[in-house]
Design a protein around this motif. Structure first.
Motif, mmCIF file in Angstrom:
data_model
loop_
_atom_site.group_PDB
_atom_site.id
_atom_site.type_symbol
_atom_site.label_atom_id
_atom_site.label_comp_id
_atom_site.label_asym_id
_atom_site.label_seq_id
_atom_site.Cartn_x
_atom_site.Cartn_y
_atom_site.Cartn_z
ATOM 1 N N THR A 5 -42.031 -20.966 -8.393
ATOM 2 C CA THR A 5 -42.690 -19.670 -8.559
ATOM 3 C C THR A 5 -43.977 -19.664 -7.737
ATOM 4 O O THR A 5 -44.164 -18.820 -6.873
ATOM 5 C CB THR A 5 -43.000 -19.373 -10.035
ATOM 6 N N ALA B 128 -45.103 -14.274 -14.432
ATOM 7 C CA ALA B 128 -44.232 -14.561 -13.299
ATOM 8 C C ALA B 128 -43.477 -15.850 -13.568
ATOM 9 O O ALA B 128 -44.039 -16.814 -14.090
ATOM 10 C CB ALA B 128 -45.043 -14.689 -12.017
ATOM 11 N N ASP C 295 -39.259 -17.990 -12.652
ATOM 12 C CA ASP C 295 -37.974 -17.932 -11.939
ATOM 13 C C ASP C 295 -36.785 -18.430 -12.729
ATOM 14 O O ASP C 295 -35.650 -18.272 -12.299
ATOM 15 C CB ASP C 295 -38.069 -18.764 -10.658
ATOM 16 N N VAL D 212 -42.899 -10.310 -12.809
ATOM 17 C CA VAL D 212 -42.255 -10.418 -11.501
ATOM 18 C C VAL D 212 -41.547 -11.763 -11.422
ATOM 19 O O VAL D 212 -42.016 -12.761 -11.972
ATOM 20 C CB VAL D 212 -43.291 -10.268 -10.358
ATOM 21 N N ARG D 213 -40.412 -11.766 -10.766
ATOM 22 C CA ARG D 213 -39.692 -13.015 -10.503
ATOM 23 C C ARG D 213 -39.321 -13.065 -9.027
ATOM 24 O O ARG D 213 -39.183 -12.028 -8.365
ATOM 25 C CB ARG D 213 -38.440 -13.124 -11.364
ATOM 26 N N PRO D 214 -39.158 -14.275 -8.484
ATOM 27 C CA PRO D 214 -38.773 -14.381 -7.080
ATOM 28 C C PRO D 214 -37.295 -14.066 -6.870
ATOM 29 O O PRO D 214 -36.492 -14.143 -7.807
ATOM 30 C CB PRO D 214 -39.073 -15.851 -6.755
ATOM 31 N N THR E 6 -39.245 -10.023 -6.037
ATOM 32 C CA THR E 6 -39.844 -10.109 -4.701
ATOM 33 C C THR E 6 -38.819 -9.774 -3.623
ATOM 34 O O THR E 6 -37.607 -9.855 -3.841
ATOM 35 C CB THR E 6 -40.400 -11.516 -4.433
ATOM 36 N N ILE F 2 -45.811 -13.059 -4.994
ATOM 37 C CA ILE F 2 -46.036 -12.977 -6.444
ATOM 38 C C ILE F 2 -47.524 -12.885 -6.762
ATOM 39 O O ILE F 2 -47.953 -12.076 -7.586
ATOM 40 C CB ILE F 2 -45.391 -14.191 -7.138
ATOM 41 N N TRP G 269 -48.787 -9.516 -5.897
ATOM 42 C CA TRP G 269 -48.286 -8.555 -6.898
ATOM 43 C C TRP G 269 -49.148 -8.589 -8.153
ATOM 44 O O TRP G 269 -49.520 -7.534 -8.692
ATOM 45 C CB TRP G 269 -46.833 -8.908 -7.218
#
Length: 270
Positions: free
Chosen positions: A19, A214, A216, A231-233, A251, A262, A265
């Motif tokens: 992440t 954030a 993943d 948010v996640r990748p 992303t 990230i 963001w």
């Protein structure tokens, strides 16, 4: 702990591996990476210089809390651009406050982990294949959960993952695959549970801060869903499963470039 959050403050909770920080194999084609972690003197993890500069800026505008499945010792190897006042390690089971482990938090984590099958039983799910040629090692982490390290991600048998996921669930645990590592963690011992508990402790009777997250992996999913915005990748376990949520952005970049995206963001939403 003393409540430290301002009424209008934001809390930015961020996973580390895949992440914010990346192995050489996971970093992708991002250029000019800087080393942010060493193991036995050798470089282990990387990030873009811009993401590190932006992370320091984020820490000045919000309460930055790393939330990681790493043990406290593994977390200590990472050279963040600032030293966060609080960090959650061991998948939420260990709280470091100004670098010092909180013993009351340990008591909570032990009681929470006890709601699942005992650790030797959970470890047994992984130790059953410890002698297989694709397995590098099986370990316990913080006396709370277990994980297996494979020699290669593509060597982990899909059928074994399916069967072990079902067995872990029956034992009150969650299985997650993160790169070459397979974690079996008591279901109640989650990053979300630890993070929400920390927010309650820090705010007391005051207004809870806006929560930005954030991550993943499957172990990050409850935390992302609990956030006001997350948010996640566009890579990792959640991406491979096509996972998303109503307040979860994705992303456009992958690898270390996604880590930089990230942080930008998060900064835009503080």
């Amino acid at each position: 702990m003393t409540a430290v959050l301002r009424r209008a403050a934001a809390l930015a909770a961020v996973d580390l591996d895949r992440t914010l920080i990346y192995s050489a194999a996971a970093a992708g084609d991002a250029a000019g990476l800087q080393v942010v972690e060493h193991l036995d003197g050798a470089p282990l993890s990387y990030a873009t210089p811009a993401s590190w500069a932006l992370l320091a800026e984020l820490a000045g505008q919000a309460l930055l809390v790393p939330v990681t499945t790493r043990t406290a010792a593994q977390y200590g190897r990472v050279r963040l651009p600032v030293v966060p006042r609080y960090a959650l390690c061991g998948n939420g089971g260990v709280l470091l406050a100004d670098g010092v482990r909180d013993p009351d938090w340990d008591d909570w984590a032990t009681a929470t982990a006890a709601e699942a099958a005992p650790l030797p039983e959970l470890l047994g799910l992984l130790e059953a294949v410890a002698g297989e040629p694709w397995v590098k090692t099986v370990r316990a982490a913080e006396d709370l959960f277990g994980y297996l390290v494979a020699h290669r991600r593509d060597a982990i048998p899909a059928g074994w993952l399916t069967d072990t996921t079902a067995a872990a669930s029956a034992a009150g645990a969650t299985l997650s695959v993160q790169g070459r590592k397979v974690y079996v963690v008591p279901a109640g011992l989650s990053k979300a549970a630890g993070l929400l508990r920390l927010r309650r402790v820090l705010t007391g009777d005051g207004a809870a801060p806006r929560l930005l997250c954030a991550g993943d992996s499957l172990l990050d999913a409850p935390m992302l869903l609990a956030a006001d915005a997350a948010v996640r990748p566009a890579h990792g376990e959640l991406h491979e499963q096509g996972w998303t949520g109503a307040r979860v952005a994705v992303t456009t970049a992958t690898g270390a470039a996604a880590g930089e995206e990230i942080v930008r963001w998060l900064l835009d939403r503080v």
